[in-house]
Each structure stands twice: as structure tokens, then as C-alpha cells.
Design a protein around this motif. Structure first.
Motif, mmCIF file in Angstrom:
data_model
loop_
_atom_site.group_PDB
_atom_site.id
_atom_site.type_symbol
_atom_site.label_atom_id
_atom_site.label_comp_id
_atom_site.label_asym_id
_atom_site.label_seq_id
_atom_site.Cartn_x
_atom_site.Cartn_y
_atom_site.Cartn_z
ATOM 1 N N ILE A 263 -3.921 -7.836 -4.911
ATOM 2 C CA ILE A 263 -3.912 -7.267 -3.554
ATOM 3 C C ILE A 263 -5.120 -6.376 -3.266
ATOM 4 O O ILE A 263 -5.281 -5.913 -2.134
ATOM 5 N N GLU B 40 -3.467 -5.618 0.851
ATOM 6 C CA GLU B 40 -2.141 -5.042 1.049
ATOM 7 C C GLU B 40 -2.135 -3.627 0.472
ATOM 8 O O GLU B 40 -2.776 -3.365 -0.541
ATOM 9 N N ARG B 41 -1.431 -2.728 1.120
ATOM 10 C CA ARG B 41 -1.298 -1.373 0.600
ATOM 11 C C ARG B 41 0.039 -1.255 -0.116
ATOM 12 O O ARG B 41 1.096 -1.427 0.489
ATOM 13 N N ALA B 42 -0.034 -0.982 -1.392
ATOM 14 C CA ALA B 42 1.193 -0.907 -2.193
ATOM 15 C C ALA B 42 0.879 -0.218 -3.507
ATOM 16 O O ALA B 42 -0.279 -0.092 -3.919
ATOM 17 N N TRP B 43 1.946 0.256 -4.173
ATOM 18 C CA TRP B 43 1.853 0.811 -5.509
ATOM 19 C C TRP B 43 2.534 -0.151 -6.475
ATOM 20 O O TRP B 43 3.599 -0.699 -6.170
ATOM 21 N N GLU B 44 1.907 -0.363 -7.620
ATOM 22 C CA GLU B 44 2.419 -1.326 -8.589
ATOM 23 C C GLU B 44 2.500 -0.688 -9.969
ATOM 24 O O GLU B 44 1.704 0.186 -10.324
ATOM 25 N N GLY C 136 -2.135 2.297 -7.077
ATOM 26 C CA GLY C 136 -1.880 1.937 -5.702
ATOM 27 C C GLY C 136 -3.158 1.660 -4.929
ATOM 28 O O GLY C 136 -4.202 2.251 -5.195
ATOM 29 N N LEU D 4 -2.582 -4.436 -9.332
ATOM 30 C CA LEU D 4 -3.297 -4.473 -8.053
ATOM 31 C C LEU D 4 -4.241 -5.657 -7.927
ATOM 32 O O LEU D 4 -4.812 -5.875 -6.842
ATOM 33 N N THR E 177 -4.609 2.475 -1.644
ATOM 34 C CA THR E 177 -4.319 3.483 -0.617
ATOM 35 C C THR E 177 -5.053 3.239 0.684
ATOM 36 O O THR E 177 -4.742 3.860 1.697
ATOM 37 N N THR F 287 -8.531 2.524 -4.472
ATOM 38 C CA THR F 287 -7.399 2.469 -5.391
ATOM 39 C C THR F 287 -7.394 3.724 -6.247
ATOM 40 O O THR F 287 -8.441 4.303 -6.558
ATOM 41 N N THR G 6 3.691 -5.688 -12.655
ATOM 42 C CA THR G 6 2.773 -6.091 -11.591
ATOM 43 C C THR G 6 1.540 -5.191 -11.604
ATOM 44 O O THR G 6 1.513 -4.151 -12.245
#
Length: 474
Positions: A159, A116-120, A109, A156, A111, A465, A154
Motif C-alpha cells: 500500500i 492507502e492509509r493504514a497501519w499494519e 503505518g 506496508l 500516514t 510512513t 501484514t
């Protein structure tokens, strides 16, 4: 003239291998080791640590250590989950045929910072098939290596905002889709114990000679050590070196390990394509020297080389090992940017052990560094300076664990910054990564990874990350 040169290259390869077949026998078959460059051969015994009689009692009980045959042993001690297939696997290996399947999953992720902030979640399947011609009953010195890969899910890399992707493994064979592809298919013929020739579709990441934890597990960069591109592969060569490239060359060996190699690559990226139209764009010449030392009785490797390409590029053209920010916008806004003919880079990499287990020389940790400089146009990276510590754990009972802490600095070229300035200003990229790879069993490893980086794009804040990587060796 280019077509004539291409014909000369192809004819030279044919002559080299014809000469190899006509050369006949020599005293002993060459079996390159696990840290080899383009003549590397993955065998069934690589990546294992066999117990020795001098090891203290209780080692197997506190931490299972795989035997010399990675397929032998019970579920908690063997190096491969599926074992010996009722004897068939070791029998095939004795006949020169080995197959390995590595499954690696990532859950990471962003953080803080980034685009973009997201977990993949995503993963890789790596299929390795190797042939030893002598054991198969053909002739001495013949080796065939194939590496196929499946990428799914997917990651990181799209992003995190970094020009050097935070997860190099998930960038291939194609970062944009789930795909299976053959990224390496190489034929090697050793003419003697000190000289070999090779040709085929070469996976350049597999051939990268610098290892921070030699002799462990997959021995595939990005799958069990560092994950950030800058700490796995020297990005100074990213402009000229594809991930999967057609190529041919020769290697000078010492003690069955490559000391000097010279490779003529096709500049076209072929991770998801075949070998058609070879050398249409020109050639990439890569001399590479590896010196293996015993400084203060501790193993080390010092790697020097360079690249020169005759192809035409612009600094914002795609590069396999880089994510060029806003590539489409750069191309759209700079359609008249002239193509530069030729590109060069030089590099120096090293690994020097500081601590070595008295009972197992392969169990060590030490200092590493990667440095390089390039033309700066068309190469978007002008210089590289990376370093850190890494290797095998010293913790009692954790002989198969690995760890690493590294810092990287990616100096972007003035030309690239000037082209990007009107709409996406760029700066030098730098960051830190640390990981600890915990061996649950010899065939199952769980890694914690943490990265903090200042992205190349100025309007992207510091990226943090974190995540886990689970790898199973089947």
C-alpha cells in the motif's frame, strides 16, 4: 546447447568439491568474518562487543555489554535471551554447531500519500544453523550455513505505492502470505587460507557485503538498520539477482575475508521452492570485488561488481527486490512485448568511517553510498544513486545503539516508462529514511523508522510512513 552448459556447470561444482576433499589439510582453518560475501559464516561470537580492560568503570552498569561468549552472563548482559542452556549451547558451539533464532516484529503505518492509509502489523522469524566441519571432527575449511525464515502478518509494501518496498524484510520469503521456507543452504570448502569454493541455495541479501554498522546484532540487512529496499540492497541488480538463488562460485581471501568472489547463479527465484531444473533459463554471472581500507586510520569498505544474465526478460517481469506497479495490467496490456535476451548491470558501493571509538574499532559511524547503471531494457531501473550516514551511536552509555539517515534516487528506464505510460505513468522514485535503533538489552532492540518518498507512480502522492520495529535475539 543450454542443457549442455547446465551439465558443465553442475559437473564443475562436483569437481570443485571433489578437489576440496582430496586437497587435504592446510595450516589453519579459514573462518570468514561477519561482513563476508558468499563465504560468510555466522558464528556464536559474531554480533557481540566484548568489554575490554581499558573501558571505563561503570560501562556495564550504564549499558550492559555482552561478553565474548554471547550466551554467557546474566539476563541483562548476555547477547541472547535464552542464554547458554545450562552450558549446552556453548558446548555445541565448541563442537562446531550453532543455532540462533531472531524474532522481529513491525508495526508501521502509511500516514500520508501512498495507495492507502493504514497501519499494519507483521513479523519475521529467522532461524540460523551453522556447522564448522573442523570443530565437528570432519575436516578443515568445511562450513555449512542454513537460513530459514517465517513471515507472518501484514505490511506496508502493498500500500505504500513504492516500486522499492519500504520494508525489505517483510517482502520475503513470500510477500503475499504467512509462510516458512529455507532461503539459504550453502556449503563452503576453503582450500587454503586464501581460496574457497561454495555452492548451494544462496540467500543473496545475507551475502550483501555492505554494512553500515558492522559487527552488531543479527548482521542481517533489513532487520536492524534501514528498512527501505533502496537503502539496504542496491536495486540496480534487482532484474538479474533473485532473493534466494541456486549458485556456485569461488572466493579469494585476504586475512580470512573475501576480496574477490565470482558466482554463477541460476536466474530463477527459489525462496519458496527447491533446486529442480537448475540453469534451465540460463546463468547469471556475478564478479564482486571488496577492498577494505584504513583511510586516515579509519576502516572503510569499497565494493565494485556487476551482473550479466543470459536469461530472457521484459522490463515489467517480476523482480524479487521490486514491486512492479500494476504488474498484471502491464502483462495483460503488453502481451506482445518481445523478450530481451540478456541483461547487465554494474555497481559501486562504499562505506567509510568518519568517527571511530578508540577502544573499539567496530564502534564507528560514517558515510555510505550505492551507485549503479544498467542496460535499461530489460532492467526497469536505469541508474541508482544513494547515500547517507549510519553506524553506531556516539551517545555516552549507548554503545549498542545504531542510527542512520539516507537518501535514495531510483532512475527508472525510458523503456519501462513508455510501456507503463498508457495506463499507469511512471517517474523516477526518490526518498529519505531515518532510523534510531535503541538497545534495551543486548538481546532486545527497539527501532523507530521514518520515511518520506516520491513514489514511481505519478498519480500517487508523496508517501510518508512511520513505525516501530522490535527485535529479540533468542
Amino acid at each position: 546447447m543450454r542443457a549442455d552448459f547446465r551439465q558443465v556447470v553442475i559437473a564443475s561444482v562436483v569437481l570443485l568439491f571433489s578437489g576440496a576433499l582430496a586437497f587435504g589439510q592446510y595450516p589453519q582453518a579459514v573462518t570468514p568474518g561477519p561482513n563476508s560475501v558468499p563465504v560468510a559464516v555466522e558464528g556464536p561470537s559474531q554480533g557481540t562487543t566484548a568489554p575490554t580492560p581499558s573501558e571505563p568503570a561503570g560501562t556495564v552498569a550504564t549499558e550492559p555489554v555482552p561478553p565474548a561468549n554471547p550466551y554467557a552472563g546474566d539476563l541483562f548482559s548476555r547477547a541472547r535471551l535464552t542464554g547458554d542452556w545450562w552450558g549446552a549451547r556453548s558446548a555445541l558451539a565448541n563442537r562446531g554447531l550453532t543455532f540462533d533464532l531472531f524474532a522481529t516484529q513491525f508495526y508501521q503505518g502509511v500516514t500520508a500519500g501512498g495507495n492507502e492509509r493504514a497501519w499494519e502489523y507483521g513479523g519475521k522469524l529467522d532461524y540460523l544453523f551453522n556447522v564448522d566441519g573442523q570443530k565437528l571432527g570432519l575436516w578443515k575449511g568445511l562450513f555449512l550455513n542454513m537460513h530459514a525464515e517465517t513471515r507472518y502478518g501484514t505490511d506496508l509494501n502493498g500500500i505504500d505505492g513504492l516500486i522499492a518496498p519500504s520494508n525489505i524484510a517483510m517482502n520475503f520469503p513470500d510477500a503475499t502470505t504467512s509462510i516458512t521456507s529455507i532461503t539459504g543452504l550453502k556449503l563452503t570448502q576453503a582450500l587454503s587460507e586464501n581460496f574457497a569454493v561454495y555452492a548451494g541455495k544462496i540467500n543473496t541479501l545475507d551475502e550483501y557485503p555492505l554494512r553500515y554498522s558492522p559487527g552488531l546484532g543479527t548482521n542481517k540487512p533489513g532487520l536492524e538498520g534501514f528498512q527501505n529496499t533502496s537503502l539496504v540492497f542496491n536495486p540496480i541488480v534487482a532484474r538479474t539477482i533473485p532473493y534466494a538463488a541456486a549458485g556456485a562460485g569461488f572466493a579469494v581471501l585476504k586475512d580470512l575475508e573475501p576480496v574477490f568472489t565470482f558466482t554463477v547463479f541460476d536466474p530463477e527465484e527459489r525462496a519458496t521452492s527447491g533446486l529442480q531444473n537448475l540453469y534451465d533459463r540460463g546463468v547469471v554471472l556475478v564478479p564482486d570485488l571488496v577492498l577494505r581500507t584504513k583511510f586516515l586510520d579509519r576502516p572503510g569498505a569499497y565494493n565494485f561488481g556487476g551482473t550479466y544474465s543470459t536469461a530472457k526478460y521484459r522490463s515489467f517481469d517480476p523482480a524479487a527486490y521490486l514491486n512492479i506497479p500494476f504488474l498484471r495490467s502491464l502483462v495483460a496490456r503488453n502481451p506482445a512485448t518481445p523478450l530481451e535476451t540478456g541483461s547487465w548491470s554494474v555497481y559501486a558501493n562504499f562505506y567509510q568511517s568518519i568517527w571511530v571509538d578508540e577502544l573499539d574499532e567496530k564502534r564507528n559511524w560514517g558515510l555510505f553510498g550505492q551507485f549503479g547503471i544498467s542496460d535499461g531494457n530489460p532492467n526497469p531501473v536505469r541508474f541508482v544513486a544513494n547515500g547517507g550516514i549510519g553506524g553506531r551511536s556516539m551517545i555516552p552509555g549507548r554503545k549498542l545503539d545504531t542510527f542512520g539517515v539516507g537518501y535514495y534516487y531510483l532512475g527508472l528506464s525510458d523503456n519501462f516508462k513508455a510501456l507503463a505510460r498508457p495506463f499507469t505513468p511512471q517517474r523516477d522514485e526518490h526518498g529519505v529514511e531515518l532510523f534510531y535503533n535503541y538497545a534495551i538489552t543486548p538481546w532486545c532492540r527497539l527501532t523507530y523508522d521514518f520515511q518520506v518518498a516520491t513514489p514511481s507512480t505519478i498519480n500517487v502522492n508523496t508517501t510518508i510512513t512511520t513505525g516501530l520495529r522490535l527485535q529479540i535475539l533468542f
